[in-house]
Scaffold this motif. Structure first.
Motif, PDB file in Angstrom:
ATOM      1  N   PHE A   1       0.839  -1.208   0.000  1.00 31.54           N
ATOM      2  CA  PHE A   1       0.000   0.000   0.000  1.00 31.54           C
ATOM      3  C   PHE A   1       0.867   1.250   0.000  1.00 31.54           C
TER       4      PHE A   1
ATOM      5  N   ASN B   1       2.212   1.809  -3.360  1.00 34.35           N
ATOM      6  CA  ASN B   1       1.198   2.197  -4.351  1.00 34.35           C
ATOM      7  C   ASN B   1       0.953   3.694  -4.424  1.00 34.35           C
ATOM      8  N   ILE B   2       1.078   4.371  -3.285  1.00 37.19           N
ATOM      9  CA  ILE B   2       0.707   5.784  -3.270  1.00 37.19           C
ATOM     10  C   ILE B   2       1.837   6.618  -3.862  1.00 37.19           C
TER      11      ILE B   2
ATOM     12  N   TRP C   1       4.041   8.494   5.398  1.00 35.31           N
ATOM     13  CA  TRP C   1       3.359   7.278   5.843  1.00 35.31           C
ATOM     14  C   TRP C   1       4.333   6.290   6.458  1.00 35.31           C
TER      15      TRP C   1
ATOM     16  N   LEU D   1       4.177   4.740  10.172  1.00 37.34           N
ATOM     17  CA  LEU D   1       3.922   3.318  10.388  1.00 37.34           C
ATOM     18  C   LEU D   1       5.077   2.630  11.106  1.00 37.34           C
TER      19      LEU D   1
ATOM     20  N   ALA E   1       2.432  -6.682 -17.556  1.00 38.50           N
ATOM     21  CA  ALA E   1       1.159  -6.051 -17.906  1.00 38.50           C
ATOM     22  C   ALA E   1       0.866  -6.251 -19.385  1.00 38.50           C
TER      23      ALA E   1
ATOM     24  N   TRP F   1      -3.281  -8.343 -11.358  1.00 40.41           N
ATOM     25  CA  TRP F   1      -2.456  -7.893 -10.227  1.00 40.41           C
ATOM     26  C   TRP F   1      -1.965  -9.062  -9.407  1.00 40.41           C
TER      27      TRP F   1
ATOM     28  N   ARG G   1       0.890 -10.649 -11.154  1.00 41.45           N
ATOM     29  CA  ARG G   1       2.094  -9.819 -11.076  1.00 41.45           C
ATOM     30  C   ARG G   1       2.784 -10.011  -9.728  1.00 41.45           C
TER      31      ARG G   1
ATOM     32  N   MET H   1      -5.181  -1.706 -12.307  1.00 41.59           N
ATOM     33  CA  MET H   1      -4.673  -3.076 -12.204  1.00 41.59           C
ATOM     34  C   MET H   1      -5.118  -3.904 -13.387  1.00 41.59           C
ATOM     35  N   THR H   2      -6.258  -3.558 -13.985  1.00 41.77           N
ATOM     36  CA  THR H   2      -6.679  -4.341 -15.140  1.00 41.77           C
ATOM     37  C   THR H   2      -6.634  -3.460 -16.374  1.00 41.77           C
TER      38      THR H   2
ATOM     39  N   ALA I   1      -4.823  -3.738 -18.932  1.00 37.95           N
ATOM     40  CA  ALA I   1      -4.779  -4.518 -20.166  1.00 37.95           C
ATOM     41  C   ALA I   1      -6.162  -5.043 -20.534  1.00 37.95           C
TER      42      ALA I   1
ATOM     43  N   ALA J   1      -7.630   2.185  -7.032  1.00 38.27           N
ATOM     44  CA  ALA J   1      -6.561   1.481  -6.320  1.00 38.27           C
ATOM     45  C   ALA J   1      -5.900   2.397  -5.300  1.00 38.27           C
ATOM     46  N   LEU J   2      -5.772   3.664  -5.677  1.00 40.48           N
ATOM     47  CA  LEU J   2      -5.148   4.631  -4.791  1.00 40.48           C
ATOM     48  C   LEU J   2      -6.012   4.848  -3.552  1.00 40.48           C
TER      49      LEU J   2
ATOM     50  N   LEU K   1      -8.178   2.806  -2.331  1.00 36.82           N
ATOM     51  CA  LEU K   1      -8.108   1.583  -1.533  1.00 36.82           C
ATOM     52  C   LEU K   1      -6.823   1.585  -0.695  1.00 36.82           C
ATOM     53  N   SER K   2      -5.707   1.960  -1.340  1.00 31.07           N
ATOM     54  CA  SER K   2      -4.438   2.001  -0.619  1.00 31.07           C
ATOM     55  C   SER K   2      -4.527   2.952   0.565  1.00 31.07           C
ATOM     56  N   TYR K   3      -5.058   4.145   0.302  1.00 26.15           N
ATOM     57  CA  TYR K   3      -5.149   5.120   1.387  1.00 26.15           C
ATOM     58  C   TYR K   3      -6.055   4.618   2.496  1.00 26.15           C
TER      59      TYR K   3
ATOM     60  N   PHE L   1      -6.668   1.527   3.421  1.00 22.25           N
ATOM     61  CA  PHE L   1      -6.014   0.516   4.264  1.00 22.25           C
ATOM     62  C   PHE L   1      -4.849   1.109   5.051  1.00 22.25           C
ATOM     63  N   LEU L   2      -4.171   2.086   4.438  1.00 23.29           N
ATOM     64  CA  LEU L   2      -3.089   2.728   5.186  1.00 23.29           C
ATOM     65  C   LEU L   2      -3.637   3.413   6.425  1.00 23.29           C
TER      66      LEU L   2
END
Lengths: 310, 303
Positions: free
Chosen positions: A110, A113-114, A122, A126, A209, A215, A218, B1-2, B4, B27-28, B30-32, B34-35
């Motif tokens: 995560f 990702n950001i 972050w 953490l 990709a 995902w 990957r 993520m998808t 393609a 996705a971003l 979601l990341s935030y 969970f962070l």
């Protein structure tokens, strides 16, 4: 060649007839040896010697006057508490390491990702559980788990859930010590995995990709193989530290209720220092050696292999 | 993520870019999300420490929302910081940690220099041995060391048990192997040409170490210093086993053993003490985060 260049001016500037001792002292290997001497002495006197000495201690009787051979070990094998400690140590270490690795992996993803700009902030936030001395943060958990004033139970009560006996009931106490260990340790995994993630070349993901990998594929076919080394070595490190853990169990449950959460370190402390039976305590702590050395062998193998590649 | 598959289903339309960026944004988010969840999990205990530390005992034992402070007060801080016992713990901890850092550096920097640059008989084995030592946990050594200290007293009459300065012997066993190990890594990464040039100019080994290696490897030195300090500050088992009387205790043990009196838990003070005990490592971390993290990752990746 370079050494010769060094020694000539030094010798010329020195006394007219250099004694054998002086010449020997000026030799490179002697200087090097003298520089490492404090390290060697420290390790020999305060690590190697005590480690061997505990082997000897474990074969003495309680007053340490008589050699009793392996009867300390035989005594331990007959005690039910001992087997409970063995079981609990293994459950504690293995479960905690698995969860630390999983949480560390997920959180590292995560953070990765950001946008790069925010990652530092972050990451800094953490890692806080790892920075606080474990004894201090375990006190905070102890207070959060307090039987009558537990702040968690207060929250649970708001949702209509019954109060949980965090440290009073064996199953929950085991859960609690593992939870605290995971809380303290997973930021370390996160940092290690984040560093590893950064070193995976972006082209690999692009290629995956283009080949239509989703995902999950990957992660499974690119990230994990690239990080295999670092995952293994971090987990082994953590296994050693977790298996030998003392602070958390000691402060949170002190081994209770009725010895159900003791691990090797806390039980050895309980018997050896508080109970005054030093030989038996030494015998208990020696049982940590097999699993520690297995982990150490794997770590060393990995390090040597990488040393050869470099 | 998808990306393609999105391109596959809606080929060659501007829509494709829209859906891709929507995917990314999702996705971003979601990341935030969970962070934030993990940050709450990771930060709850320290925050709760702070909340409790600024409460009065009455409020702590009252049946009100424990997550909120109704009457903030600094009474706990005032009381602890004016208590001579607590200040003794703090002083002991500070002296021990700073001295251990100095001892550690004096031992491990020359050793790392010798092991990384001046090959001698057994130097490779010794480097591996140093690393192995780092893997031996203190929980394996405290019982034999305790007995060794007792024997030492019987032989020489010098009491080592229940003396805070005896910790200066014990803590380096935890800090020196790791610091030596990471310094070997940092020193080994310095190009050989640098010290060869210095040798040509007639520098001796001491000058190479102090004029070249230490300045060039300063980031590693700082990382090792931070490591040594935080480890000594946080160490709990050795002081718990080796020191008992109140004037000899260091901070972590002092808080655990003296603030908990029998069954009476003065939680406001315990949390204040714990927070003050956590403060020095946290402050160092806040200011030198990059060095801290460098030291952390160097241990396993440098090898």
């Amino acid at each position: 060649m370079v050494d010769a260049a060094l020694e000539r001016p030094a010798a010329a500037g020195a006394v007219r007839k250099p004694s054998a001792l002086r010449r020997r002292l000026q030799r490179k290997s002697t200087i090097a040896f003298l520089m490492t001497l404090p390290l060697i002495l420290l390790i020999a006197a305060l690590v190697i010697y005590p480690a061997l000495y505990s082997l000897h201690l474990a074969t003495l009787n309680k007053s340490m006057e008589r050699f009793v051979g392996l009867s300390n070990f035989a005594f331990l094998f007959k005690r039910q508490t001992f087997w409970m400690v063995v079981k609990q140590s293994c459950i504690f270490a293995i479960t905690a390491v698995i969860f630390k690795a999983l949480i560390g992996f997920v959180v590292a993803h995560f953070v990765h990702n950001i946008p790069t700009k925010g990652q530092r902030k972050w990451r800094g936030m953490l890692l806080v559980p790892w920075v606080i001395p474990p004894a201090m943060s375990t006190l905070a958990w102890l207070w959060l788990f307090d039987p009558s004033y537990s702040a968690f139970n207060w929250l649970l009560a708001k949702f209509g859930v019954e109060a949980i006996p965090w440290t009073a009931e064996a199953g929950w106490a085991r859960f609690s010590v593992i939870l605290v260990n995971v809380w303290i340790g997973s930021p370390f995994f996160m940092i290690m995995y984040l560093a590893a993630l950064k070193s995976v070349p972006e082209q690999l993901y692009e290629a995956a990709a283009i080949d239509g990998a989703n995902w999950w594929q990957r992660i499974w076919y690119v990230t994990l193989p690239m990080m295999r080394n670092i995952i293994a070595i971090t987990a082994l490190f953590s296994l050693i530290v977790t298996f030998a853990n003392f602070d958390i169990v000691r402060i949170l449950t002190a081994g209770g209720p009725i010895d159900q959460t003791h691990v090797f370190a806390t039980w050895a402390f309980w018997i050896g220092i508080q109970g005054g039976d030093i030989p038996l305590g030494a015998a208990v702590s020696l049982f940590m050696v097999p699993i520690l050395s297995i982990a150490a062998i794997f770590i060393l193998r990995d390090i040597n292999r990488r040393g050869n590649e470099a | 993520m998808t990306a393609a598959s999105a391109a596959h289903t809606v080929p060659a339309t501007p829509r494709k870019y829209g859906s891709m960026s929507r995917d990314r944004r999702w996705a971003l988010c979601l990341s935030y999300f969970f962070l934030v969840v993990f940050a709450i999990f990771f930060l709850t205990p320290p925050v709760y420490m702070f909340i409790t530390s600024i409460k009065t005992s009455q409020e702590i034992s009252a049946a009100v929302n424990p997550w909120w402070v109704y009457n903030p007060s600094l009474a706990n801080y005032v009381e602890l910081l004016s208590s001579p016992v607590f200040l003794t713990f703090f002083r002991n901890s500070a002296i021990v940690s700073v001295s251990v850092v100095v001892i550690t550096m004096l031992i491990s920097v020359p050793a790392a220099f010798a092991l990384s640059r001046m090959k001698f008989w057994g130097s490779a084995t010794l480097a591996t041995g140093v690393f192995l030592t780092y893997l031996i946990p203190e929980t394996l050594l405290f019982i034999p060391l305790f007995k060794m200290f007792a024997t030492f007293r019987d032989w020489t009459g010098i009491e080592l048990i229940n003396r805070w300065w005896a910790l200066l012997l014990l803590y380096p066993t935890l800090t020196v192997p790791f610091c030596t190990w990471i310094m070997i890594g940092y020193f080994a990464s310095i190009p050989k040409e640098l010290d060869e040039a210095a040798l040509m100019d007639g520098a001796n080994y001491r000058q190479i170490l102090t004029r070249i290696f230490i300045p060039v490897a300063l980031p590693g030195l700082i990382a090792a210093t931070i490591f040594a300090f935080t480890v000594s500050w946080a160490q709990f088992l050795y002081p718990l086993a080796f020191t008992t009387s109140a004037d000899q205790l260091v901070l972590p043990v002092g808080i655990v053993t003296t603030l908990i009196k029998g069954d009476v838990f003065n939680w406001g003070q315990i949390m204040t003490g714990a927070l003050l005990g956590a403060a020095p490592p946290l402050i160092i971390y806040a200011f030198l985060m990059d060095y801290y993290i460098a030291g952390l990752t160097a241990g396993a990746t440098k090898g």
